[in-house]
Design a protein around this motif. Sequence first.
Motif, PDB file in Angstrom:
ATOM      1  N   PHE A  86       0.835  -1.204   0.000  1.00 53.63           N
ATOM      2  CA  PHE A  86       0.000   0.000   0.000  1.00 53.63           C
ATOM      3  C   PHE A  86       0.865   1.248   0.000  1.00 53.63           C
ATOM      4  O   PHE A  86       0.574   2.219  -0.712  1.00 53.63           O
ATOM      5  CB  PHE A  86      -0.923   0.016   1.225  1.00 53.63           C
ATOM      6  CG  PHE A  86      -1.549   1.361   1.465  1.00 53.63           C
ATOM      7  CD1 PHE A  86      -2.599   1.805   0.681  1.00 53.63           C
ATOM      8  CD2 PHE A  86      -1.060   2.204   2.461  1.00 53.63           C
ATOM      9  CE1 PHE A  86      -3.161   3.069   0.879  1.00 53.63           C
ATOM     10  CE2 PHE A  86      -1.623   3.458   2.666  1.00 53.63           C
ATOM     11  CZ  PHE A  86      -2.671   3.888   1.876  1.00 53.63           C
ATOM     12  N   ALA A  87       1.917   1.266   0.816  1.00 51.43           N
ATOM     13  CA  ALA A  87       2.810   2.428   0.865  1.00 51.43           C
ATOM     14  C   ALA A  87       3.395   2.713  -0.514  1.00 51.43           C
ATOM     15  O   ALA A  87       3.423   3.864  -0.970  1.00 51.43           O
ATOM     16  CB  ALA A  87       3.932   2.185   1.877  1.00 51.43           C
ATOM     17  N   ASP A  88       3.839   1.667  -1.192  1.00 52.28           N
ATOM     18  CA  ASP A  88       4.416   1.855  -2.533  1.00 52.28           C
ATOM     19  C   ASP A  88       3.363   2.340  -3.521  1.00 52.28           C
ATOM     20  O   ASP A  88       3.619   3.241  -4.336  1.00 52.28           O
ATOM     21  CB  ASP A  88       5.026   0.541  -3.023  1.00 52.28           C
ATOM     22  CG  ASP A  88       6.228   0.112  -2.194  1.00 52.28           C
ATOM     23  OD1 ASP A  88       6.736   0.953  -1.406  1.00 52.28           O
ATOM     24  OD2 ASP A  88       6.649  -1.053  -2.307  1.00 52.28           O
ATOM     25  N   ALA A  89       2.157   1.740  -3.466  1.00 57.58           N
ATOM     26  CA  ALA A  89       1.097   2.134  -4.398  1.00 57.58           C
ATOM     27  C   ALA A  89       0.670   3.578  -4.150  1.00 57.58           C
ATOM     28  O   ALA A  89       0.406   4.327  -5.095  1.00 57.58           O
ATOM     29  CB  ALA A  89      -0.109   1.196  -4.247  1.00 57.58           C
ATOM     30  N   LEU A  90       0.608   3.978  -2.880  1.00 53.78           N
ATOM     31  CA  LEU A  90       0.219   5.347  -2.559  1.00 53.78           C
ATOM     32  C   LEU A  90       1.232   6.352  -3.095  1.00 53.78           C
ATOM     33  O   LEU A  90       0.858   7.352  -3.723  1.00 53.78           O
ATOM     34  CB  LEU A  90       0.082   5.496  -1.039  1.00 53.78           C
ATOM     35  CG  LEU A  90      -0.192   6.905  -0.518  1.00 53.78           C
ATOM     36  CD1 LEU A  90      -1.495   7.458  -1.097  1.00 53.78           C
ATOM     37  CD2 LEU A  90      -0.236   6.912   1.005  1.00 53.78           C
ATOM     38  N   VAL A  91       2.509   6.079  -2.871  1.00 50.03           N
ATOM     39  CA  VAL A  91       3.541   7.004  -3.359  1.00 50.03           C
ATOM     40  C   VAL A  91       3.535   7.049  -4.883  1.00 50.03           C
ATOM     41  O   VAL A  91       3.633   8.126  -5.489  1.00 50.03           O
ATOM     42  CB  VAL A  91       4.922   6.599  -2.817  1.00 50.03           C
ATOM     43  CG1 VAL A  91       6.031   7.412  -3.488  1.00 50.03           C
ATOM     44  CG2 VAL A  91       4.968   6.802  -1.307  1.00 50.03           C
ATOM     45  N   ASN A  92       3.425   5.889  -5.518  1.00 56.39           N
ATOM     46  CA  ASN A  92       3.353   5.877  -6.983  1.00 56.39           C
ATOM     47  C   ASN A  92       2.125   6.638  -7.479  1.00 56.39           C
ATOM     48  O   ASN A  92       2.165   7.273  -8.535  1.00 56.39           O
ATOM     49  CB  ASN A  92       3.315   4.432  -7.489  1.00 56.39           C
ATOM     50  CG  ASN A  92       4.661   3.739  -7.372  1.00 56.39           C
ATOM     51  OD1 ASN A  92       5.703   4.401  -7.414  1.00 56.39           O
ATOM     52  ND2 ASN A  92       4.647   2.438  -7.204  1.00 56.39           N
TER      53      ASN A  92
END
Length: 234
Positions: A188-194
């Motif tokens: 989720f953290a990666d998807a949010l930043v992307n």
Amino acid sequence: MHQSRVPVHPSRRGRTRSEAARAAILQATRDELIANGYDKLSVDRIAAAAGAGKQTVYRWYPAKSALVADCIIGGYLLADFAEVPDSGDVRLDLRNWVRAFAGYSGQPGTSPVLRAAAAAAAESDEVAARMYEHVTSVAEAALSDRLRAAGHAGQLPDGSPVATLLSQAIIGAVLYRILTRLPLTADFADALVNSVCGGSQPPAASPRTTCGQLAHPSSARLPWRSALRAAVRR
């Protein structure tokens, strides 16, 4: 940072006693929130654990929302996320910040405290304003400063409004997951930043991908919307 509601007494001994009682009450509030949550918070149990009279608690804190606010603002419950390190890679820095917060929120008792903070703010405009001033706005400013620096480096459209919008999008998405009891995972953290940075490439593959696709003129085509919806459904 803490704004004490304790009455000021002329005697130093009285002030010392009052501060000691206040600290005991706030520590007992912390333990009560972790054990029972906001809805089942008991002033009777807090007073007993603090060794204080129930009327003393009510005199200083007429509503439990004010009690919880002072507990959080005083630093009894939440860790400090007022800094976002600048490595030169805005994606990496944002991802690490969200992952660190996700790891912290996964500790026993942390998510109930965050939900209690939201419930307390929802009950009182005054509490909401104090919580924003001392907690939410601090994280927002840290993220905005890092995003502004990315703008100066050409990684983000330069300007305060964009940095503020992106920081609010990050905080809002994180709080949404907590309030709806959805896990704050590394994915989720990666998807949010992307999402807020306008792409789906991992940071290592695209270290200087420009952020700030929120400025797209057509809101229906914003790339972060579909990515964020996909992350939420997981």
